[in-house]
Design an enzyme around this catalytic site. Structure first.
Site, PDB file in Angstrom:
ATOM      1  N   CYS A 279      24.422   6.812 -27.001  1.00  0.00           N
ATOM      2  CA  CYS A 279      24.812   7.867 -26.060  1.00  0.00           C
ATOM      3  C   CYS A 279      24.886   7.329 -24.628  1.00  0.00           C
ATOM      4  CB  CYS A 279      23.875   9.056 -26.204  1.00  0.00           C
ATOM      5  SG  CYS A 279      24.543  10.583 -25.498  1.00  0.00           S
ATOM      6  N   HIS A 361      24.809  10.113 -32.259  1.00  0.00           N
ATOM      7  CA  HIS A 361      23.371  10.064 -32.518  1.00  0.00           C
ATOM      8  C   HIS A 361      23.077   9.785 -33.990  1.00  0.00           C
ATOM      9  CE1 HIS A 361      21.664  11.362 -28.615  1.00  0.00           C
ATOM     10  NE2 HIS A 361      22.884  11.841 -28.457  1.00  0.00           N
ATOM     11  N   GLU A 363      20.328   8.995 -35.305  1.00  0.00           N
ATOM     12  CA  GLU A 363      18.997   9.471 -35.703  1.00  0.00           C
ATOM     13  C   GLU A 363      19.010  10.921 -36.153  1.00  0.00           C
ATOM     14  OE1 GLU A 363      19.431  11.264 -31.737  1.00  0.00           O
ATOM     15  OE2 GLU A 363      20.049   9.372 -32.648  1.00  0.00           O
TER      16      GLU A 363
END
Length: 391
Positions: A279, A361, A363
């Site tokens: 990001c 992202h 995760e």
């Protein structure tokens, strides 16, 4: 000024307190208060995810923003401490179609309205979020204000117009840690989606531009010792930790303003250490490699953005308002992923150095898990760089 009426949720008139949303272009939305009383100003953006409101509210990347949730029902599963991505809510304000006063979830310990009030977050519900989203999609993200105390649209509009734009705003100092620490929170959750190997014994320094907890969990789940340092940490201090790799985290604001982070990334490129950015970290790494960034019209914020390049498509969670300009990348940088909705750069890597990053992202939390393999790739780069033990 343009007045856009809101909807009412199923509550008695006696329980409702009037609230007002005014955008920088003069658009006015009438609704009802949810959370703390007061006035907040921020960049109004929309998130299209159907789940994960708690993770969104506590994601430091949303610092300085008022988030409108396009999914009409919010708060049905309450709030619990395990799903927080930071120590507190990071949004400036919340906009919703309807907010549940009662929740149903065995993990929850409070309702969403109580949580907002506890943390002094101003919210508004009863808004036609579909109309608001269509408006922002057409005109672009812009500043706005929510108030439960200023109910004169002209007065609130004046405050909104006086607020600084997100472009040119450095918000990292508001969300970064004030001291280094080693991540030690247990990762063994019954609901964790992947169990990675835990025998790597690698040290990762994570530069905190506004890092999410689940990123640290994923790194730790692969056996990494994770040391989190403030965003302005000098490279000499980073290298004192003898890292096997350095992670550049997500975060809020305009990447072009994070000068210390860019200069640190440039210095790290000279060390040959494996680098991984997500990001804002992706944008900072791209800037360190000579690329330019630009502000997107309304950003990418949701859980179903397709990314890929040739043979494989990943569905990704995204939250950003800036992107790297593809035509500004040098010959040593390769684009690995594109956002397939608008063809903006979603991933890159250096052709000769162990350096890569993604705009989205991997995760999750919230979001799909298609890209978790990127943590494994980072671990592999660090492992391959380690000297082979002498038998």
């Amino acid at each position: 000024m343009v007045r856009i009426s809101g909807f009412c949720c199923a509550m008695s008139l006696a329980e409702r307190q009037a609230a007002l949303l005014v955008l920088a272009d003069g658009s006015v939305f009438h609704g009802y208060a949810c959370g703390a009383a007061g006035t907040v100003i921020g960049e109004v953006v929309f998130n299209t995810g159907m789940t994960g409101y708690q993770e969104v509210l506590t994601d430091p990347s949303y610092c300085g923003q008022i988030v409108s949730f396009t999914y009409p029902e919010l708060g049905n599963t309450g709030v619990n401490p395990e799903d927080e991505e930071s120590a507190r809510p990071q949004v400036s304000g919340l906009i919703a179609r309807n907010v549940a006063r009662r929740h149903s979830n065995w993990r929850a310990d409070r309702s969403l309205p109580d949580y907002l009030q506890q943390h002094n977050i101003v919210g508004i519900y009863g808004i036609d979020t579909r109309a608001l989203t269509q408006h922002l999609r057409s005109t672009g993200a812009m500043n706005g204000g929510i108030s439960t105390t200023i109910l004169d649209p002209e007065e609130l509009w004046a405050e909104v117009k006086a607020a600084p734009s997100m472009e040119g705003l450095n918000l990292v100092d508001q969300v970064t840690t004030d001291r280094p620490y080693e991540w030690q929170t247990p990762t063994s959750q019954t609901w964790e989606f992947i169990e990675g190997p835990t025998t790597e014994s690698l040290t990762v320094v994570a530069i905190d531009f506004g890092v999410k907890r689940n990123i640290l969990r994923r790194l730790a789940s692969y056996g990494c010792r994770v040391i989190v340092v403030p965003a302005d940490t000098p490279i000499e201090e980073i290298l004192r930790h003898e890292p096997d790799g350095v992670f550049l985290s997500n975060g809020p604001g305009d990447p072009a303003t994070v000068k210390n982070g860019i200069s640190t990334a440039q210095a790290l490129l000279q060390t040959g250490l494996p680098l991984f950015g997500i990001c804002l970290g992706h944008q900072i790494l791209g800037s360190a490699l000579g690329a330019q960034t630009f502000k997107l019209k309304f950003g990418h914020r949701g859980l179903n953005h397709p990314c890929g390049l040739s043979q494989q498509v990943e569905i990704t969670g995204q939250n950003h308002g800036f992107a790297i300009a593809a035509d500004s990348l040098g010959p040593d940088v390769e684009v690995t992923h594109l956002n397939l909705n608008d063809r903006t750069v979603a991933g890159l890597r250096h052709r000769h150095l162990p350096v890569f990053s993604v705009q989205y992202h991997p995760e999750a939390s919230p979001g799909p898990h298609d890209s978790d393999y990127l943590f494994e790739q980072f671990v592999a780069l660090m492992r391959d760089r380690q000297p082979t033990p002498v038998a």
